[in-house]
Design an enzyme around this catalytic site. Structure first.
Site, PDB file in Angstrom:
ATOM      1  N   GLU A  95       0.786  -0.988  -0.073  1.00  0.00           N
ATOM      2  CA  GLU A  95       0.240   0.487  -0.463  1.00  0.00           C
ATOM      3  C   GLU A  95       0.702   1.339   0.262  1.00  0.00           C
ATOM      4  O   GLU A  95       1.827   1.511   0.402  1.00  0.00           O
ATOM      5  CB  GLU A  95      -1.116  -0.540   1.356  1.00  0.00           C
ATOM      6  N   CYS A 108       3.195   9.142   0.345  1.00  0.00           N
ATOM      7  CA  CYS A 108       4.091   7.665   1.881  1.00  0.00           C
ATOM      8  C   CYS A 108       3.898   6.845   1.421  1.00  0.00           C
ATOM      9  O   CYS A 108       3.259   5.906   0.501  1.00  0.00           O
ATOM     10  CB  CYS A 108       2.944   7.657   2.637  1.00  0.00           C
TER      11      CYS A 108
END
Ligand code: SAH
Ligand code: SF4
Length: 359
Positions: A95, A108
């Site tokens: 992710e 991120c």
């Protein structure tokens, strides 16, 4: 005899590509042209490189691989945070998260599938390490995120705070930063990158020698050796004192500081005595503290402290002259917040799956 796998364009620096172009007998300028398609123009296939002659595109497809992770899920939080689940060729998934803010936008990014460090409050840690990501896979997340958010030609920050421990996958992480730094690509300055680590001391010392030096964030989370060892297992090998020593010798740029991340766990490490010990521990370090109230999740055996408890810790630190911030939690509704990154289709019968099933 098995043929060698073709080089993967997603993994090549401009110098690598120039070398390949030369060995293929192509004019040198083609390297920069192809490189820009990948890193500036968001191409994900040779076919998309529309100003290359058709025969050249066919030849490139025959002789080079070009991997881009595919987006298998794209979730938008009420606060604008966006979480992408990306899948690689071997079907492993990670992710990565887009955190919009003004003036700066942040991506991120993950460095591993899972993580070997096993921090007691972190869902990714529960997965164990499935595998390291390659440099192209780490930097590829940025290609996908920048394309998805329309930021290909805009400035953004990168935080290596997704899944995985970047210093446990050192070479690929550094190479990814080099790929992102290429002036003909994203031209990302190292000061726009923050590397967050649990503090693997020999690797911190290696990082201190790097020509492309990211900002450093240390996941400290505790103020005594015993307390830290019980929540961050690598402490048994590299203790708090050794980590702080490594930070003291780390070359911190003028007007810059090392960030110390501190996940607050109710009744575990959130007392005022902890706050006072933290100030003492960081004495002489160019430090700022980022308090992160725990993002609780089923299967995580800790609670988030009350806002009043968080404020009391923050005030105790600030009163003693420490620069302190409290991390607002972003994207909790889509489980994009710190420590909530977990890929549910990980290994068969992994702890992650069992856990994810409970969520
Ligand atoms: N492995 C690296 C980088 C990824 S974790 C590291 O540990 O620093 C990024 C940050 O999220 C770390 O500071 C980590 O401690 C924090 N984190 C992990 N689980 C969390 C949780 N459940 N709630 C809040 N923060 C968490
Ligand atoms: Fe790994 Fe960081 Fe999670 Fe610890 S907090 S398990 S080092 S990802």
């Amino acid at each position: 005899m098995q043929r060698d796998a073709p080089p993967d364009l997603a993994e090549l620096t401009l110098a690598d590509l120039e070398q390949w172009v030369a060995s293929a007998g192509l004019p040198r300028y083609r390297a920069a042209q192809i490189f820009q398609w990948v890193w500036r123009r968001g191409a994900t296939s040779f076919d998309a490189m529309s100003d290359l002659p058709r025969e050249l595109r066919a030849r490139l497809s025959a002789e080079l691989a070009f991997s881009t992770p595919t987006v298998v899920r794209d979730e938008l939080s009420v606060d604008g945070t966006r979480k992408l689940v990306l899948r690689f060729a071997d079907r492993r998934e990670i992710e990565c998260v887009f955190i919009p803010d003004t003036p700066s936008q942040t991506f991120c990014v993950s460095t591993q599938v899972g993580c070997a460090m096993g921090c007691a409050f972190c869902l990714t840690g529960r997965m164990g390490l499935v595998r390291h990501l390659t440099a192209g896979e780490i930097a590829g997340q940025v290609r996908v995120l920048a394309t998805a958010t329309g930021l290909l030609d805009r400035a953004f920050n990168i935080v290596l705070m997704g899944m995985g421990e970047p210093l446990h996958n050192y070479d690929a992480t550094m190479r990814a930063l080099a790929l992102l730094h290429e002036p003909k690509g994203f031209a990302l300055p190292p000061k726009r990158v923050t590397l967050s680590t649990v503090g693997l001391v020999p690797m911190l010392d290696r990082l201190a020698q790097e020509p492309l030096m990211p900002n450093l964030a240390i996941s400290l989370h505790a103020t005594t050796e015993a307390q830290r060892a019980s929540i961050v297992p690598p402490t048994k090998k590299y203790g708090l004192a050794a980590i702080v020593e490594a930070c003291r010798r780390f070359p911190v740029a003028k007007r810059s500081r090392i960030t110390f991340e501190y996940v607050l766990l109710a009744g575990v490490n959130d007392s005022l005595a902890d706050a006072r010990r933290l100030v003492k521990l960081l004495d002489g370090v160019k430090a700022k503290v980022n308090l992160i109230p725990l993002n609780a999740a089923p299967g995580i055996p800790f609670d988030r402290p009350t806002d009043a408890a968080v404020d009391a810790v923050a005030r105790t630190l600030a009163d003693r002259g420490m620069t302190v911030s409290v991390r607002r939690s972003r994207g909790r509704d889509i489980r994009a917040a710190c420590g909530q990154l977990i890929v549910e289709s990980g290994r068969t019968k992994s702890a992650a799956q069992t856990l994810a099933a409970a969520l």
